[in-house]
Design a protein around this motif. Sequence first.
Motif, PDB file in Angstrom:
ATOM      1  N   GLU A  57      52.157  36.964  40.601  1.00 50.98           N
ATOM      2  CA  GLU A  57      51.831  38.002  39.610  1.00 50.98           C
ATOM      3  C   GLU A  57      50.608  37.614  38.769  1.00 50.98           C
ATOM      4  O   GLU A  57      49.659  38.370  38.634  1.00 50.98           O
ATOM      5  N   LEU A  58      50.654  36.387  38.209  1.00 47.74           N
ATOM      6  CA  LEU A  58      49.564  35.961  37.336  1.00 47.74           C
ATOM      7  C   LEU A  58      48.272  35.716  38.114  1.00 47.74           C
ATOM      8  O   LEU A  58      47.178  35.955  37.605  1.00 47.74           O
ATOM      9  N   GLY A  59      48.418  35.257  39.373  1.00 49.60           N
ATOM     10  CA  GLY A  59      47.231  35.057  40.195  1.00 49.60           C
ATOM     11  C   GLY A  59      46.493  36.360  40.444  1.00 49.60           C
ATOM     12  O   GLY A  59      45.255  36.423  40.399  1.00 49.60           O
ATOM     13  N   GLN A  60      47.249  37.417  40.711  1.00 49.95           N
ATOM     14  CA  GLN A  60      46.634  38.727  40.932  1.00 49.95           C
ATOM     15  C   GLN A  60      45.930  39.227  39.679  1.00 49.95           C
ATOM     16  O   GLN A  60      44.834  39.799  39.745  1.00 49.95           O
ATOM     17  N   LYS A  61      46.554  38.987  38.519  1.00 52.69           N
ATOM     18  CA  LYS A  61      45.966  39.446  37.257  1.00 52.69           C
ATOM     19  C   LYS A  61      44.667  38.691  36.933  1.00 52.69           C
ATOM     20  O   LYS A  61      43.681  39.270  36.458  1.00 52.69           O
ATOM     21  N   ILE A  62      44.660  37.373  37.202  1.00 52.08           N
ATOM     22  CA  ILE A  62      43.447  36.591  36.942  1.00 52.08           C
ATOM     23  C   ILE A  62      42.311  37.029  37.861  1.00 52.08           C
ATOM     24  O   ILE A  62      41.160  37.148  37.440  1.00 52.08           O
ATOM     25  N   ASN A  63      42.628  37.269  39.149  1.00 45.95           N
ATOM     26  CA  ASN A  63      41.596  37.732  40.087  1.00 45.95           C
ATOM     27  C   ASN A  63      41.055  39.102  39.692  1.00 45.95           C
ATOM     28  O   ASN A  63      39.863  39.374  39.814  1.00 45.95           O
ATOM     29  N   LEU A  64      41.950  39.980  39.222  1.00 43.34           N
ATOM     30  CA  LEU A  64      41.524  41.292  38.734  1.00 43.34           C
ATOM     31  C   LEU A  64      40.580  41.140  37.544  1.00 43.34           C
ATOM     32  O   LEU A  64      39.550  41.809  37.453  1.00 43.34           O
ATOM     33  N   LEU A  65      40.920  40.227  36.640  1.00 44.76           N
ATOM     34  CA  LEU A  65      40.078  39.958  35.477  1.00 44.76           C
ATOM     35  C   LEU A  65      38.704  39.451  35.904  1.00 44.76           C
ATOM     36  O   LEU A  65      37.663  39.907  35.402  1.00 44.76           O
ATOM     37  N   LYS A  66      38.685  38.504  36.845  1.00 49.41           N
ATOM     38  CA  LYS A  66      37.426  37.934  37.312  1.00 49.41           C
ATOM     39  C   LYS A  66      36.539  38.999  37.951  1.00 49.41           C
ATOM     40  O   LYS A  66      35.340  39.107  37.629  1.00 49.41           O
ATOM     41  N   ASN A  67      37.099  39.809  38.841  1.00 43.86           N
ATOM     42  CA  ASN A  67      36.317  40.845  39.519  1.00 43.86           C
ATOM     43  C   ASN A  67      35.828  41.909  38.542  1.00 43.86           C
ATOM     44  O   ASN A  67      34.692  42.392  38.659  1.00 43.86           O
ATOM     45  N   THR A  68      36.682  42.255  37.588  1.00 42.47           N
ATOM     46  CA  THR A  68      36.289  43.243  36.578  1.00 42.47           C
ATOM     47  C   THR A  68      35.122  42.733  35.741  1.00 42.47           C
ATOM     48  O   THR A  68      34.174  43.472  35.442  1.00 42.47           O
ATOM     49  N   ALA A  69      35.183  41.460  35.360  1.00 41.46           N
ATOM     50  CA  ALA A  69      34.111  40.868  34.553  1.00 41.46           C
ATOM     51  C   ALA A  69      32.790  40.836  35.321  1.00 41.46           C
ATOM     52  O   ALA A  69      31.729  41.177  34.783  1.00 41.46           O
ATOM     53  N   ILE A  70      32.840  40.445  36.598  1.00 39.03           N
ATOM     54  CA  ILE A  70      31.616  40.388  37.417  1.00 39.03           C
ATOM     55  C   ILE A  70      31.016  41.780  37.587  1.00 39.03           C
ATOM     56  O   ILE A  70      29.806  41.981  37.415  1.00 39.03           O
ATOM     57  N   ASP A  71      31.864  42.770  37.910  1.00 33.80           N
ATOM     58  CA  ASP A  71      31.378  44.139  38.094  1.00 33.80           C
ATOM     59  C   ASP A  71      30.801  44.702  36.803  1.00 33.80           C
ATOM     60  O   ASP A  71      29.765  45.384  36.819  1.00 33.80           O
ATOM     61  N   LYS A  72      31.452  44.410  35.684  1.00 30.12           N
ATOM     62  CA  LYS A  72      30.999  44.908  34.390  1.00 30.12           C
ATOM     63  C   LYS A  72      29.618  44.346  34.041  1.00 30.12           C
ATOM     64  O   LYS A  72      28.712  45.079  33.605  1.00 30.12           O
ATOM     65  N   ILE A  73      29.432  43.045  34.241  1.00 27.29           N
ATOM     66  CA  ILE A  73      28.154  42.392  33.919  1.00 27.29           C
ATOM     67  C   ILE A  73      27.037  42.925  34.803  1.00 27.29           C
ATOM     68  O   ILE A  73      25.939  43.224  34.335  1.00 27.29           O
ATOM     69  N   ASN A  74      27.294  43.071  36.109  1.00 27.43           N
ATOM     70  CA  ASN A  74      26.283  43.613  37.016  1.00 27.43           C
ATOM     71  C   ASN A  74      25.919  45.049  36.666  1.00 27.43           C
ATOM     72  O   ASN A  74      24.752  45.442  36.702  1.00 27.43           O
ATOM     73  N   GLU A  75      26.920  45.835  36.301  1.00 30.98           N
ATOM     74  CA  GLU A  75      26.694  47.227  35.921  1.00 30.98           C
ATOM     75  C   GLU A  75      25.824  47.319  34.663  1.00 30.98           C
ATOM     76  O   GLU A  75      24.901  48.133  34.583  1.00 30.98           O
ATOM     77  N   LEU A  76      26.117  46.464  33.688  1.00 26.19           N
ATOM     78  CA  LEU A  76      25.343  46.479  32.444  1.00 26.19           C
ATOM     79  C   LEU A  76      23.897  46.058  32.683  1.00 26.19           C
ATOM     80  O   LEU A  76      22.966  46.620  32.111  1.00 26.19           O
TER      81      LEU A  76
END
Length: 343
Positions: A57-76
């Motif tokens: 459960e926590l592994g999936q949440k951390i990976n989601l956080l990591k991917n969201t952060a990378i996508d957000k930074i690239n988008e900005l």
Amino acid sequence: MTTMRSKIEELLKKVEEFKPKDFTEIEDFRIKILGKKGELASLFEEFKGVSADMKKELGQKINLLKNTAIDKINELKNSLESVETVSSENIDMTRPGSNETIGTRHPISLVKNEITEIFSRLGFTTAEGPEIEDDWHVFSALNFPPEHPARDMQDTFFIEKNPDILLRTHTSSIQVRTMQSQKPPIRVVCPGRVFRNEAISYRAHCIFHQVEGLYIDEKVSFADLKQTILYFAKEMFGEASRIRMRPSYFPFTEPSAEVDVSCNLCGGKGCNVCKHTGWLEIMGCGMVDPNVLDACGIDSKKYSGFAFGMGVERISMLKYGVRDLRLYFENDLRFLQQFEFIV
């Protein structure tokens, strides 16, 4: 584990709500979240101590956080780049312009083009060929015997893995290819870059440029060769130019000659440039050896021809008074800008 889950959710919210003003803020945020010592790295370190039943459960949440952060930074970043591009296009066209330094054509290109243009008036077309050649096209087809010194490593750059392959030492290889692919009459000039294993100095270089010419037809004579070279000299150096031809030796021509032109700097009276002789050497030439014609599939009993070859750097030095060959390869704008208004 509730504490770790809440940390992930708080960090995810922080990422989603992040609104930077410039690239600096984006980069600082990236380092804070995704850096080696960032908050995400701390979560991964804490994740090592999570119980086995919570890892998925926590592994999936951390990976989601990591991917969201990378996508957000690239988008900005992409968003800010688009804004800056639009801003840069809104230029006030009424503002005074700034002086921009423009490039110029290289003296080697200027002289090469002038040489080919002069011979084109006599019906010569331009032919080209590869810079990496085989022994047959560079030496054997041109009547170079196996023991000829030009075959030694001191003159030629051979490809180590295949000693039959080399960097061409003259553009005569283009003449060979032309004779193989065309039937007489043949009338071509062959400009190109060539390579020889020589020490670099003010008067020699391991890379230089040549323009060679070839004319093959029935009843071509040495008189045709002389008149062709005289026409070239007058067009290149001035109507008052004179030429003289001295006996010489080349494996691929017989008879062969070196061609001198009257010094255009002193009018043939003698100066430091021509070593007080009144003459400057410009090229080698001669009647094509029958062995060369036969090797290329041309009937030497029916056809004859002449060939000539000159160094473009040499002609350029004489035409523009350049004293050091190395200047052609250094890309010094102070040197190149001298040719800005030469067409």
